[in-house]
Design a protein around this motif. Structure first.
Motif, PDB file in Angstrom:
ATOM      1  N   VAL A   1     -15.385  -0.883   8.168  1.00 55.17           N
ATOM      2  CA  VAL A   1     -14.693   0.272   7.806  1.00 55.17           C
ATOM      3  C   VAL A   1     -13.822   0.623   8.830  1.00 55.17           C
ATOM      4  N   THR A   2     -12.674   0.771   8.667  1.00 56.94           N
ATOM      5  CA  THR A   2     -11.579   1.031   9.755  1.00 56.94           C
ATOM      6  C   THR A   2     -10.781   2.298   9.207  1.00 56.94           C
ATOM      7  N   ILE A   3     -10.746   3.109   9.941  1.00 56.84           N
ATOM      8  CA  ILE A   3     -10.007   4.457   9.612  1.00 56.84           C
ATOM      9  C   ILE A   3      -8.740   4.215  10.008  1.00 56.84           C
ATOM     10  N   GLU A   4      -7.715   4.557   8.941  1.00 62.94           N
ATOM     11  CA  GLU A   4      -6.264   4.068   9.061  1.00 62.94           C
ATOM     12  C   GLU A   4      -5.609   5.427   9.307  1.00 62.94           C
TER      13      GLU A   4
ATOM     14  N   ARG B   1      -5.938  10.304   8.955  1.00 54.78           N
ATOM     15  CA  ARG B   1      -6.719  11.220   8.624  1.00 54.78           C
ATOM     16  C   ARG B   1      -5.790  12.395   8.009  1.00 54.78           C
TER      17      ARG B   1
ATOM     18  N   THR C   1     -10.470  10.961   5.212  1.00 57.57           N
ATOM     19  CA  THR C   1      -9.916   9.883   6.097  1.00 57.57           C
ATOM     20  C   THR C   1      -9.482   8.744   4.901  1.00 57.57           C
TER      21      THR C   1
ATOM     22  N   CYS D   1      -9.238   5.123   4.709  1.00 55.48           N
ATOM     23  CA  CYS D   1     -10.171   3.846   5.220  1.00 55.48           C
ATOM     24  C   CYS D   1      -9.815   2.204   4.688  1.00 55.48           C
ATOM     25  N   LYS D   2      -9.590   1.348   5.434  1.00 57.47           N
ATOM     26  CA  LYS D   2      -9.585  -0.100   5.040  1.00 57.47           C
ATOM     27  C   LYS D   2     -11.177  -0.390   4.960  1.00 57.47           C
TER      28      LYS D   2
END
Length: 181
Positions: free
Chosen positions: A26-29, A31, A43, A45-46
Protein backbone atom coordinates in the motif's frame (compact mmCIF):
# COMPACT_ATOMS: atom_id res chain seq x y z
CA UNK A 1 19.43 -24.13 24.27
CA UNK A 2 15.82 -23.12 24.97
CA UNK A 3 16.60 -19.50 24.09
CA UNK A 4 18.25 -20.58 20.82
CA UNK A 5 15.15 -22.60 19.89
CA UNK A 6 12.94 -19.56 20.56
CA UNK A 7 15.23 -17.39 18.43
CA UNK A 8 15.15 -19.91 15.58
CA UNK A 9 11.35 -20.11 15.75
CA UNK A 10 11.14 -16.32 15.79
CA UNK A 11 13.39 -16.03 12.72
CA UNK A 12 11.32 -18.63 10.83
CA UNK A 13 8.13 -16.72 11.63
CA UNK A 14 9.77 -13.44 10.61
CA UNK A 15 10.65 -14.90 7.18
CA UNK A 16 7.06 -16.07 6.72
CA UNK A 17 5.72 -12.66 7.76
CA UNK A 18 8.07 -10.86 5.32
CA UNK A 19 6.88 -13.04 2.44
CA UNK A 20 3.25 -12.44 3.39
CA UNK A 21 3.81 -8.67 3.63
CA UNK A 22 5.12 -8.60 0.07
CA UNK A 23 1.77 -9.93 -1.14
CA UNK A 24 0.07 -6.64 -0.21
CA UNK A 25 1.73 -3.29 -0.79
CA UNK A 26 0.00 0.00 0.00
CA UNK A 27 1.41 3.36 -1.06
CA UNK A 28 -0.21 6.63 0.05
CA UNK A 29 -0.49 8.91 -2.98
CA UNK A 30 -2.37 11.83 -1.41
CA UNK A 31 -4.38 12.87 1.64
CA UNK A 32 -7.57 14.73 2.33
CA UNK A 33 -6.69 16.12 5.76
CA UNK A 34 -9.04 16.01 8.71
CA UNK A 35 -11.89 18.47 8.52
CA UNK A 36 -13.73 19.36 11.73
CA UNK A 37 -16.76 20.30 9.68
CA UNK A 38 -16.81 16.92 7.87
CA UNK A 39 -15.55 14.94 10.89
CA UNK A 40 -13.31 12.75 8.72
CA UNK A 41 -10.04 12.38 6.82
CA UNK A 42 -9.02 10.17 3.91
CA UNK A 43 -6.00 8.85 2.09
CA UNK A 44 -5.86 7.94 -1.57
CA UNK A 45 -3.71 4.82 -1.91
CA UNK A 46 -2.25 2.64 -4.60
CA UNK A 47 -2.75 -1.00 -3.57
CA UNK A 48 -0.87 -3.87 -5.22
CA UNK A 49 -2.15 -7.25 -4.05
CA UNK A 50 -1.60 -10.90 -4.81
CA UNK A 51 -3.95 -11.93 -2.00
CA UNK A 52 -7.12 -13.70 -3.06
CA UNK A 53 -10.11 -11.43 -2.46
CA UNK A 54 -8.12 -8.17 -2.29
CA UNK A 55 -8.13 -6.32 -5.61
CA UNK A 56 -5.25 -4.17 -6.75
CA UNK A 57 -6.15 -0.60 -7.65
CA UNK A 58 -6.62 2.95 -6.43
CA UNK A 59 -8.47 3.14 -3.10
CA UNK A 60 -9.90 5.80 -0.85
CA UNK A 61 -9.44 4.85 2.82
CA UNK A 62 -11.43 6.98 5.26
CA UNK A 63 -11.71 7.31 9.03
CA UNK A 64 -14.03 9.58 10.95
CA UNK A 65 -16.83 9.89 13.43
CA UNK A 66 -19.31 7.01 13.18
CA UNK A 67 -22.01 9.53 12.20
CA UNK A 68 -19.88 10.91 9.33
CA UNK A 69 -18.90 7.45 8.06
CA UNK A 70 -22.54 6.31 8.13
CA UNK A 71 -23.44 9.14 5.72
CA UNK A 72 -20.79 7.93 3.24
CA UNK A 73 -21.94 4.29 3.19
CA UNK A 74 -25.13 3.45 1.26
CA UNK A 75 -25.55 0.37 3.45
CA UNK A 76 -24.37 -0.44 6.92
CA UNK A 77 -24.94 -3.39 9.24
CA UNK A 78 -28.07 -3.45 11.40
CA UNK A 79 -25.86 -3.35 14.50
CA UNK A 80 -23.94 -0.22 13.42
CA UNK A 81 -25.63 2.46 15.56
CA UNK A 82 -26.13 0.32 18.67
CA UNK A 83 -22.50 -0.86 18.60
CA UNK A 84 -20.79 2.51 18.35
CA UNK A 85 -23.17 4.04 20.89
CA UNK A 86 -22.49 1.23 23.36
CA UNK A 87 -18.73 1.78 23.02
CA UNK A 88 -19.11 5.56 23.40
CA UNK A 89 -21.30 5.12 26.48
CA UNK A 90 -18.41 3.20 28.06
CA UNK A 91 -16.17 6.23 27.55
CA UNK A 92 -14.40 4.93 24.45
CA UNK A 93 -13.37 7.18 21.57
CA UNK A 94 -14.86 5.52 18.48
CA UNK A 95 -13.84 5.94 14.84
CA UNK A 96 -15.66 4.50 11.86
CA UNK A 97 -13.60 3.08 8.96
CA UNK A 98 -14.64 2.85 5.31
CA UNK A 99 -13.07 2.25 1.91
CA UNK A 100 -13.82 2.54 -1.77
CA UNK A 101 -12.12 0.97 -4.78
CA UNK A 102 -11.86 4.00 -7.06
CA UNK A 103 -10.28 2.30 -10.07
CA UNK A 104 -8.70 -1.07 -10.81
CA UNK A 105 -5.80 0.81 -12.48
CA UNK A 106 -3.23 1.56 -9.77
CA UNK A 107 -1.85 4.38 -11.92
CA UNK A 108 -4.92 6.55 -11.35
CA UNK A 109 -4.46 6.94 -7.58
CA UNK A 110 -2.51 10.21 -7.79
CA UNK A 111 -5.12 11.74 -10.13
CA UNK A 112 -7.90 11.08 -7.60
CA UNK A 113 -5.99 13.17 -5.08
CA UNK A 114 -6.32 16.16 -7.43
CA UNK A 115 -10.11 15.82 -7.68
CA UNK A 116 -12.58 17.20 -5.11
CA UNK A 117 -12.81 14.91 -2.10
CA UNK A 118 -16.49 14.20 -2.84
CA UNK A 119 -15.37 12.31 -5.95
CA UNK A 120 -13.64 9.77 -3.71
CA UNK A 121 -15.55 9.99 -0.43
CA UNK A 122 -18.92 8.66 -1.58
CA UNK A 123 -20.62 5.28 -1.97
CA UNK A 124 -18.11 3.74 0.42
CA UNK A 125 -18.05 0.32 2.07
CA UNK A 126 -18.11 0.17 5.86
CA UNK A 127 -14.96 -1.62 7.11
CA UNK A 128 -15.38 -1.55 10.89
CA UNK A 129 -14.86 0.45 14.06
CA UNK A 130 -11.76 1.16 16.04
CA UNK A 131 -12.06 2.36 19.62
CA UNK A 132 -9.69 3.75 22.21
CA UNK A 133 -10.12 3.99 25.95
CA UNK A 134 -8.17 6.86 27.46
CA UNK A 135 -8.16 6.30 31.19
CA UNK A 136 -8.81 9.32 33.38
CA UNK A 137 -6.25 10.21 36.02
CA UNK A 138 -6.77 8.27 39.22
CA UNK A 139 -7.05 11.46 41.28
CA UNK A 140 -9.53 13.23 38.98
CA UNK A 141 -12.59 12.25 40.98
CA UNK A 142 -10.99 13.42 44.26
CA UNK A 143 -10.00 16.78 42.73
CA UNK A 144 -13.50 17.32 41.29
CA UNK A 145 -15.06 16.39 44.66
CA UNK A 146 -12.78 18.83 46.52
CA UNK A 147 -13.67 21.62 44.08
CA UNK A 148 -17.38 20.88 44.41
CA UNK A 149 -17.14 20.77 48.22
CA UNK A 150 -15.50 24.21 48.15
CA UNK A 151 -18.52 25.54 46.20
CA UNK A 152 -16.77 25.70 42.80
CA UNK A 153 -18.87 24.87 39.78
CA UNK A 154 -17.13 22.19 37.72
CA UNK A 155 -17.61 21.97 33.98
CA UNK A 156 -15.86 19.92 31.31
CA UNK A 157 -14.64 21.24 27.97
CA UNK A 158 -13.93 18.49 25.46
CA UNK A 159 -13.84 17.65 21.80
CA UNK A 160 -15.17 14.16 22.50
CA UNK A 161 -18.43 12.84 21.13
CA UNK A 162 -21.36 13.62 23.45
CA UNK A 163 -21.85 10.03 24.69
CA UNK A 164 -18.13 9.67 25.43
CA UNK A 165 -18.06 13.03 27.22
CA UNK A 166 -21.09 12.05 29.31
CA UNK A 167 -19.43 8.80 30.34
CA UNK A 168 -16.22 10.61 31.40
CA UNK A 169 -18.20 13.31 33.24
CA UNK A 170 -20.05 10.60 35.15
CA UNK A 171 -16.79 8.74 35.88
CA UNK A 172 -15.16 11.80 37.50
CA UNK A 173 -18.29 12.98 39.33
CA UNK A 174 -19.22 16.04 37.27
CA UNK A 175 -22.66 14.63 36.55
CA UNK A 176 -24.79 11.85 37.94
CA UNK A 177 -27.33 9.60 36.31
CA UNK A 178 -30.64 9.20 38.13
CA UNK A 179 -31.02 5.85 39.87
CA UNK A 180 -32.93 3.30 37.79
CA UNK A 181 -35.99 1.68 39.32
Amino acid sequence: EEIQKKLDDFEKQLKIDRLEAKRLQVTIESRFHFSSELQRMSTICKVVSSILGVSSGAYCLTKGSPEAIAKLCPSKPDWYDATYRAMAEKGQRVLGLAYKLLDSDTGTARAYGQKPRDASESEMTFAGFISFKCETRTDSMLVIKALQDSKHKCVMLTGDAPLTALSVAHEVGICEFPAEN
